[in-house]
Motif scaffolding. Structure first.
Motif, PDB file in Angstrom:
ATOM      1  N   LEU A 502      62.014-102.320  -8.037  1.00 44.08           N
ATOM      2  CA  LEU A 502      61.461-103.637  -7.704  1.00 44.08           C
ATOM      3  C   LEU A 502      61.293-104.447  -8.975  1.00 44.08           C
ATOM      4  CD1 LEU A 502      58.484-102.360  -5.480  1.00 44.08           C
ATOM      5  CD2 LEU A 502      60.737-103.055  -4.656  1.00 44.08           C
ATOM      6  N   THR A 503      61.507-105.760  -8.883  1.00 41.84           N
ATOM      7  CA  THR A 503      61.249-106.650 -10.009  1.00 41.84           C
ATOM      8  C   THR A 503      61.085-108.080  -9.504  1.00 41.84           C
ATOM      9  OG1 THR A 503      62.003-107.296 -12.225  1.00 41.84           O
ATOM     10  CG2 THR A 503      63.675-107.185 -10.518  1.00 41.84           C
ATOM     11  N   THR A 504      60.709-108.982 -10.407  1.00 43.11           N
ATOM     12  CA  THR A 504      60.607-110.401 -10.064  1.00 43.11           C
ATOM     13  C   THR A 504      61.453-111.223 -11.027  1.00 43.11           C
ATOM     14  OG1 THR A 504      58.737-110.964 -11.501  1.00 43.11           O
ATOM     15  CG2 THR A 504      58.211-110.033  -9.347  1.00 43.11           C
ATOM     16  N   ALA A 505      61.780-112.439 -10.617  1.00 40.23           N
ATOM     17  CA  ALA A 505      62.551-113.352 -11.469  1.00 40.23           C
ATOM     18  C   ALA A 505      62.174-114.778 -11.108  1.00 40.23           C
ATOM     19  CB  ALA A 505      64.055-113.139 -11.281  1.00 40.23           C
ATOM     20  N   HIS A 506      62.307-115.672 -12.075  1.00 42.60           N
ATOM     21  CA  HIS A 506      62.022-117.092 -11.843  1.00 42.60           C
ATOM     22  C   HIS A 506      63.272-117.778 -11.308  1.00 42.60           C
ATOM     23  CE1 HIS A 506      57.984-117.944 -13.481  1.00 42.60           C
ATOM     24  NE2 HIS A 506      58.194-116.865 -14.205  1.00 42.60           N
ATOM     25  N   ALA A 507      63.196-118.301 -10.085  1.00 41.30           N
ATOM     26  CA  ALA A 507      64.306-119.059  -9.495  1.00 41.30           C
ATOM     27  C   ALA A 507      63.781-119.787  -8.267  1.00 41.30           C
ATOM     28  CB  ALA A 507      65.468-118.143  -9.122  1.00 41.30           C
ATOM     29  N   ASN A 508      64.497-120.840  -7.866  1.00 32.25           N
ATOM     30  CA  ASN A 508      64.026-121.691  -6.767  1.00 32.25           C
ATOM     31  C   ASN A 508      64.593-121.321  -5.404  1.00 32.25           C
ATOM     32  OD1 ASN A 508      62.434-123.316  -8.467  1.00 32.25           O
ATOM     33  ND2 ASN A 508      64.235-124.494  -9.073  1.00 32.25           N
ATOM     34  N   THR A 509      65.722-120.615  -5.371  1.00 31.00           N
ATOM     35  CA  THR A 509      66.341-120.202  -4.112  1.00 31.00           C
ATOM     36  C   THR A 509      66.968-118.822  -4.320  1.00 31.00           C
ATOM     37  OG1 THR A 509      68.532-121.133  -4.619  1.00 31.00           O
ATOM     38  CG2 THR A 509      66.919-122.607  -3.544  1.00 31.00           C
ATOM     39  N   PRO A 510      67.287-118.104  -3.245  1.00 31.86           N
ATOM     40  CA  PRO A 510      67.970-116.812  -3.409  1.00 31.86           C
ATOM     41  C   PRO A 510      69.292-116.949  -4.166  1.00 31.86           C
ATOM     42  CG  PRO A 510      67.079-116.990  -1.199  1.00 31.86           C
ATOM     43  CD  PRO A 510      66.894-118.329  -1.828  1.00 31.86           C
ATOM     44  N   ARG A 511      70.036-118.005  -3.897  1.00 31.48           N
ATOM     45  CA  ARG A 511      71.303-118.219  -4.599  1.00 31.48           C
ATOM     46  C   ARG A 511      71.061-118.472  -6.093  1.00 31.48           C
ATOM     47  NH1 ARG A 511      76.113-116.623  -4.134  1.00 31.48           N
ATOM     48  NH2 ARG A 511      75.950-116.968  -1.894  1.00 31.48           N
ATOM     49  N   ASP A 512      70.020-119.247  -6.395  1.00 27.65           N
ATOM     50  CA  ASP A 512      69.678-119.497  -7.797  1.00 27.65           C
ATOM     51  C   ASP A 512      69.284-118.203  -8.518  1.00 27.65           C
ATOM     52  OD1 ASP A 512      70.147-122.165  -7.541  1.00 27.65           O
ATOM     53  OD2 ASP A 512      68.034-122.754  -7.388  1.00 27.65           O
ATOM     54  N   SER A 513      68.647-117.288  -7.803  1.00 29.65           N
ATOM     55  CA  SER A 513      68.222-116.039  -8.436  1.00 29.65           C
ATOM     56  C   SER A 513      69.427-115.204  -8.860  1.00 29.65           C
ATOM     57  CB  SER A 513      67.307-115.241  -7.507  1.00 29.65           C
ATOM     58  OG  SER A 513      68.017-114.776  -6.383  1.00 29.65           O
ATOM     59  N   LEU A 514      70.523-115.275  -8.092  1.00 32.04           N
ATOM     60  CA  LEU A 514      71.741-114.570  -8.488  1.00 32.04           C
ATOM     61  C   LEU A 514      72.334-115.172  -9.757  1.00 32.04           C
ATOM     62  CD1 LEU A 514      73.469-114.088  -4.995  1.00 32.04           C
ATOM     63  CD2 LEU A 514      72.153-112.408  -6.301  1.00 32.04           C
ATOM     64  N   ALA A 515      72.349-116.508  -9.815  1.00 31.59           N
ATOM     65  CA  ALA A 515      72.854-117.185 -11.019  1.00 31.59           C
ATOM     66  C   ALA A 515      71.973-116.862 -12.217  1.00 31.59           C
ATOM     67  CB  ALA A 515      72.902-118.691 -10.778  1.00 31.59           C
ATOM     68  N   ARG A 516      70.658-116.778 -11.973  1.00 32.14           N
ATOM     69  CA  ARG A 516      69.740-116.449 -13.064  1.00 32.14           C
ATOM     70  C   ARG A 516      69.976-115.030 -13.568  1.00 32.14           C
ATOM     71  NH1 ARG A 516      66.357-117.282 -16.829  1.00 32.14           N
ATOM     72  NH2 ARG A 516      64.195-116.611 -16.769  1.00 32.14           N
ATOM     73  N   LEU A 517      70.248-114.111 -12.661  1.00 31.37           N
ATOM     74  CA  LEU A 517      70.553-112.741 -13.057  1.00 31.37           C
ATOM     75  C   LEU A 517      71.791-112.692 -13.948  1.00 31.37           C
ATOM     76  CD1 LEU A 517      69.943-110.456  -9.934  1.00 31.37           C
ATOM     77  CD2 LEU A 517      68.855-110.265 -12.164  1.00 31.37           C
ATOM     78  N   GLU A 518      72.822-113.452 -13.572  1.00 28.48           N
ATOM     79  CA  GLU A 518      74.033-113.523 -14.400  1.00 28.48           C
ATOM     80  C   GLU A 518      73.698-113.969 -15.819  1.00 28.48           C
ATOM     81  OE1 GLU A 518      77.394-115.733 -12.961  1.00 28.48           O
ATOM     82  OE2 GLU A 518      76.952-115.197 -10.890  1.00 28.48           O
ATOM     83  N   THR A 519      72.910-115.030 -15.904  1.00 32.22           N
ATOM     84  CA  THR A 519      72.543-115.572 -17.223  1.00 32.22           C
ATOM     85  C   THR A 519      71.766-114.552 -18.038  1.00 32.22           C
ATOM     86  OG1 THR A 519      72.403-117.785 -16.240  1.00 32.22           O
ATOM     87  CG2 THR A 519      71.361-117.469 -18.383  1.00 32.22           C
TER      88      THR A 519
END
Length: 621
Positions: A502-519
């Protein structure tokens, strides 16, 4: 008479004698002692002789004032053998009692409410000179009525005061003033008026604190030998003595509650100042100190301005130091930002000048001793019953979950609720920057990162800890928040047998969270093709829970989405549940309902085929 000995580095010593009890040191002409060097501020420090003692005060200088090689942040009593360092100069002060008696200094100016100004503030000239030293001019605040009665009870900065004074002088001289521009009128209308007693009380608090320094000389007490209880007891007795004397002299207004004043000064001297009261208030979830004169609180999702203030920026700095010192962290000009935690687990971020322009800034996310349960989140409308049941099944089925959302959206609370579903017999390892997770299972190892020391060495990052915890035989890895290269290690762990992470990440939508993971994976410094990163994400992440904080302060799970795989070069998502907003009610509260998309995740079919009982009705809500 004060005799001041000045020695420049590599130079001769000069002695100056002054027939007065106050000497100002600075770079420009007009100071009593002029030290024309670039590392000296225009008005750098002041030496005051008071009650038979000599006190040195730093006037918010850029490079600081040092006594015996320790930088001072408040008025400090000095003795004849103490060495004061200002820039490249070493200064020593003696009180020549045998000399002719000093001229009587002019009485200290008083505020309009009759309370003395604090020692480390310069008295403003009647004309409010435009050359007021930039290093400390923002200490002044407009208070009470000015010559034209226009700036009444407002809390404004020095620039606004200067404008008001200029306007006043023009009107007083008979010159016709220009009409105020529309923008300035709007700006003036936005200035929030405060109760005049607030500033009067702050002035009184500063005066008591100033006298306390002389009374106890706190900086010279051997605090280690005293112990906390004895130090607090001695300080409280001293404050009561001071306040009793001031009350007898008629210096304390009748409306002031003596016990409140004692507690406020005591908390600011040894504790966390007004923050003590806020931390004890269960209705407050977040505390935001913008500067010494402005504290905002979050109550029930709404921001409100507090009537409480700190007495000075030095008092805020003192609180920050008392927070970070016990956990081995530091904050100074070379390291002006810090993340820390309080004894109760509350998360703290502090940033100080020169980065924080208005003064030291503190943000505290309060730690809830009674962690919210999943049932309470359902009761508060954060999610539906079906969503909660689905999330529980995801954890028990060892699915890798990312909780995504903006700042203050409730990600950590949801992560705590998810961790509560982990079976009791499993070994849990948590990794955090500032420890705030609440895990109730017995088999729990808690790891926390460490910043570099004063030499820039010894840092232990989140990424270091994630790598290390793979060697600790974890059944579950819980990372408080992925912010950088540790995302790559987390994905690799998810792909190599550590399911149910389990973890958390800063993003505004589920799709944005995938892009954030890439970055974040790219931030690890690995030269990986984007397709390879996306394949890692698609195979590692199972579920994304998206949280949103709405304008009314409510926090809701707005999406629960499954990562279904790859199509060409795109990671595919499928929403399982979502929140459908339907406007606002008469109280401006968000209206809406939780909807199931009708899509049944793949792993539910697998569980059903394996004979594990699952509730399929939740997907028909």
């Amino acid at each position: 008479m004060l005799t001041v000995s000045i020695t420049e580095k590599g130079g001769a010593t000069k002695n100056r004698a002054f027939q007065k009890d106050e000497v100002i040191i600075g770079r420009i002409q007009g100071n009593d002692i002029v030290l024309p060097r670039s590392n000296i501020s225009k008005k750098h420090a002041r030496i005051v002789q008071r009650d038979g003692k000599m006190v040195i005060l730093d006037l918010r200088s850029t490079n600081g004032t040092f006594v015996n090689d320790k930088r001072i942040s408040a008025p400090q009593v000095v003795r004849e053998d103490d060495k004061i360092r200002i820039g490249d100069f070493v200064i020593q002060v003696t009180d020549d009692e045998d000399a002719a008696p000093a001229k009587k200094s002019s009485p200290r100016k008083e505020t309009r409410r009759g309370v003395k100004r604090r020692l480390d503030l310069d008295e403003a000239d009647d004309e409010f000179d435009e050359d007021l030293d930039d290093d400390y001019e923002d200490e002044f605040e407009a208070f009470g009525e000015d010559e034209d009665g226009e700036v009444s009870g407002t809390n404004v900065d020095a620039e606004e005061i200067r404008k008001a004074r200029k306007a006043s002088s023009k009107k007083g001289s008979g010159k016709k003033s220009k009409p105020e521009p529309e923008m300035e009128k709007k700006g003036r209308a936005k200035i929030k008026k405060r109760d005049p007693k607030i500033e009067q009380y702050a002035e009184l608090q500063r005066e008591v604190h100033s006298r306390l320094i002389d009374y106890l000389d706190l900086r010279r007490m051997d605090i280690d030998k005293l112990g906390d209880d004895e130090l607090w007891d001695q300080t409280e007795r001293a404050i009561r003595d001071i306040i009793t004397q001031m009350d007898g002299d008629g210096e304390i207004p009748g409306w002031v509650e003596m016990e409140h004043l004692v507690n406020d000064v005591l908390n600011e001297a040894l504790g966390l100042g007004p923050l003590e009261e806020f931390l004890a208030d269960p209705s407050i979830s977040e505390i935001m100190v913008n500067h010494s004169k402005q504290i905002y609180l979050e109550r029930e999702g709404k921001l409100v301005l507090s009537d409480k203030t700190f007495s000075s920026d030095a008092a805020v700095l003192g609180v920050v130091e008392r927070i970070v010192a016990p956990i081995g962290r530091r904050i100074d000009e070379s390291s002006p930002m810090v993340d820390a935690r309080l004894k109760d687990g509350s998360r703290v971020n502090a940033i100080i000048p020169p980065l924080a322009l208005k003064g030291p800034c503190i943000t505290i996310r309060k730690f809830k001793t009674d962690a919210l349960s999943i049932n309470q989140l359902i009761k508060y409308g954060t999610m539906s019953v079906g969503m909660a049941e689905f999330m529980e099944m995801c954890v028990k089925a060892r699915k890798n979950i990312i909780v995504s959302g903006g700042t203050g959206s409730g990600k950590t609370t949801t992560l705590n609720c998810l961790s509560a579903f982990i079976p009791e017999g499993e070994r849990i390892v948590t990794v955090e920057d500032a420890a705030e997770l609440q895990i109730f299972q017995d088999h729990w190892v808690q790891l926390e990162s460490r910043p570099a020391n004063i030499e820039g060495k010894g840092a232990v990052t989140i990424r270091d800890l994630v790598k290390n915890c793979l060697r600790m035989r974890p059944d579950r890895i819980v990372v408080g928040e992925c912010r950088g290269g540790e995302a790559l290690d987390m994905l690799q762990a998810m792909n190599t047998g550590h399911d149910g992470s389990l973890t958390t990440a800063h993003a505004n939508t589920p799709r944005d969270s995938l892009a954030r993971l890439e970055t974040m994976v790219l931030m690890a410094g690995m030269d990986l093709p984007v397709r390879a990163i996306r394949e890692q994400i698609a195979s590692a992440v199972d579920i994304i829970i998206q949280q949103t904080r709405f304008s009314d302060g409510s926090r809701r799970v707005t999406y629960i989405s499954e990562v279904t795989g790859m199509e060409v070069d795109i990671v595919t998502l499928q929403d399982i549940f979502y929140f459908k907003q339907e406007g606002f009610d008469e109280n401006n509260k968000v209206k809406g309902k939780y909807v199931a998309s009708g899509f049944i995740p793949k792993f539910y079919d697998e569980l059903q085929r394996s004979g594990i009982p699952v509730n399929m009705d939740i997907f028909r809500e």
